[in-house]
Design a protein around this motif. Sequence first.
Motif, PDB file in Angstrom:
ATOM      1  N   GLU A  96     -42.442   8.052 -31.257  1.00  0.00           N
ATOM      2  CA  GLU A  96     -41.671   9.176 -30.743  1.00  0.00           C
ATOM      3  C   GLU A  96     -42.599  10.340 -30.385  1.00  0.00           C
ATOM      4  N   ASP A  97     -42.191  11.119 -29.423  1.00  0.00           N
ATOM      5  CA  ASP A  97     -42.901  12.337 -29.082  1.00  0.00           C
ATOM      6  C   ASP A  97     -42.794  13.331 -30.229  1.00  0.00           C
ATOM      7  N   TYR A 100     -40.055  16.169 -29.736  1.00  0.00           N
ATOM      8  CA  TYR A 100     -38.662  15.784 -29.955  1.00  0.00           C
ATOM      9  C   TYR A 100     -38.388  15.491 -31.427  1.00  0.00           C
ATOM     10  N   LEU A 103     -38.097  18.817 -33.118  1.00  0.00           N
ATOM     11  CA  LEU A 103     -36.855  19.452 -32.690  1.00  0.00           C
ATOM     12  C   LEU A 103     -35.673  18.927 -33.497  1.00  0.00           C
ATOM     13  N   ASP A 181     -35.095  11.352 -31.715  1.00  0.00           N
ATOM     14  CA  ASP A 181     -35.026  12.457 -30.757  1.00  0.00           C
ATOM     15  C   ASP A 181     -33.667  13.150 -30.795  1.00  0.00           C
ATOM     16  N   CYS A 183     -31.128  15.916 -31.655  1.00  0.00           N
ATOM     17  CA  CYS A 183     -31.067  17.335 -31.997  1.00  0.00           C
ATOM     18  C   CYS A 183     -29.604  17.678 -32.265  1.00  0.00           C
ATOM     19  N   THR A 211     -30.426  16.239 -23.833  1.00  0.00           N
ATOM     20  CA  THR A 211     -31.297  17.396 -23.989  1.00  0.00           C
ATOM     21  C   THR A 211     -31.998  17.724 -22.669  1.00  0.00           C
ATOM     22  N   ASN A 212     -32.404  16.681 -21.953  1.00  0.00           N
ATOM     23  CA  ASN A 212     -33.221  16.833 -20.753  1.00  0.00           C
ATOM     24  C   ASN A 212     -32.443  16.542 -19.479  1.00  0.00           C
ATOM     25  N   THR A 303     -29.701  14.399 -27.080  1.00  0.00           N
ATOM     26  CA  THR A 303     -30.740  13.379 -27.122  1.00  0.00           C
ATOM     27  C   THR A 303     -31.450  13.309 -25.784  1.00  0.00           C
ATOM     28  N   ALA A 304     -32.629  12.714 -25.788  1.00  0.00           N
ATOM     29  CA  ALA A 304     -33.425  12.613 -24.560  1.00  0.00           C
ATOM     30  C   ALA A 304     -33.041  11.350 -23.789  1.00  0.00           C
ATOM     31  N   LEU A 450     -41.447  16.221 -24.871  1.00  0.00           N
ATOM     32  CA  LEU A 450     -41.016  17.609 -24.838  1.00  0.00           C
ATOM     33  C   LEU A 450     -42.248  18.495 -24.914  1.00  0.00           C
ATOM     34  N   THR A 452     -44.561  21.349 -25.784  1.00  0.00           N
ATOM     35  CA  THR A 452     -44.559  22.266 -26.923  1.00  0.00           C
ATOM     36  C   THR A 452     -45.795  23.156 -26.888  1.00  0.00           C
TER      37      THR A 452
END
Length: 492
Positions: A96-97, A100, A103, A181, A183, A211-212, A303-304, A450, A452
């Motif tokens: 995972e990023d 995210y 977040l 991811d 949130c 989210t995106n 979510t992404a 995401l 940052t």
Amino acid sequence: MTSPLLTARVHRSGMVLSAAVTLLAAAVWAAHHGVQAAHYGQQTGSRLAAVWGITFLLLLVQTLMYHCERTRRPSARARRQLDALHVAVLMPVYNEDDGYLRLGLESMLAQTRRPDSVHVVDDGSTSGDYAQVHAWWTRAAAVAGIATTWQRTLNSGKRHAQAAAVRVSPDADVYITVDSDSCLAPNAIEEVLLPFSRPRVQSVAGVVLATNHRTNLLTRITDLWFVTGQLTDRSALSAMGSVLVNSGPLAAYRADVIRDNLDSYLNETFMGRPVMFSDDSLLTLYALLRGRTVQQPSAVVFTALPERAKHFRKMYLRWMRGSTIRSLWRMRYLPVTGWAYWAQLIRWFQVALSTAVLGWLLIFEPVRYGTTPPASFLIVPILIGWAQALRYLGVIRSDERIRARAATWLLMPIAVIGSWTILRAMRWYGMATCARTEWGTRQNGAEVALDTEPAPAVVLPDDDTVRIPRAPLAKLLDPDTEKTLTIALPIR
């Protein structure tokens, strides 16, 4: 100024408007197709008229059902009982990023009803070890009074990561499953627990927003299609207590639903191969076999979504392969006396019927009889799509103005045409290749990131508030919103 992370709610007046417009559009649609069917000759016309009549009735029933869904509001006594439950969050992580992941963990701190414990399991990620996020979260969770564990295991798949989290939380009364991811809106946990005031409810689905969604055309259309589907198809099933699939970004289960089925959950096979996907639908099936499964429209998670066509294709094919396998299990295990069984049967009947009619009108009729459907055969379904997507406009988001959502709503013709063509072809291809049971994504690292900025750890001042650094939240907020975020965090 105190401000939440990301919030959203479903507006009731928007629901009433969508009901009226959808029913009107459906009536026009049925009348139009009934008249047009007469132009295909007596035998063909009568068959098409029957098809339009059946489809109209199914659409009418679904529309009435999804407007019967209600947000559960229990009594004060029931709320106290819910507050006494031990709520454990299961968060599997794989490639995972970092942005995210952080977040999502930040959103746990901002909950109006915080979880009692959060269990993060790194399923053998190859793109990093999340050392900074791990260190920050351990400190922040301790300050917030949230018990937490963080494990790193050998890569065995999402189900095994969830099972590892279950094993270290034996006292949980309710498990909330999230993605890495996810949130959560500030009241998501409080709201997703409310339906459990009814003893027969075994699982609760949250509503998933992107989210995106403003990244590109693909994310806008996917968000439009996905949210509309949740607030029409899933809401209709929820009204009958028969939600067939909970979404991974946010779902809640009575703990025994997962514990009692953990062995079969980890060892599901299809055609001799271990099934690595469709985990949420299997957990929902376990819950259905014990009672009611519902959706709570006021429990929102962000979510992404895939930002590239290749990523979307992998995700959608995984969904369709999992849907095929799960459909067979539902037909085998669900009682024929329950609504869920017939809802599943009707769903596949609609898929087969719509595909057959589309092929008949676009291929057989032109080749065999030289007749082609008028352009209105495309226009009217788009009007139906726009009418149903009024539910999308009824979602009020804190990070987006209504004019921006209206611009996305206007993209419905692209979503309808894509559903008829690209997604339909992918659905049938997914069904034909359902024996490919591997996960298929994130093998080479995070596919959505995401942006940052470096930020200090969360601190707790004397006024009992947590001041979250602008990154990674800043990218998600509307340019007109407050630049400094301060989230109230009461101490237990």
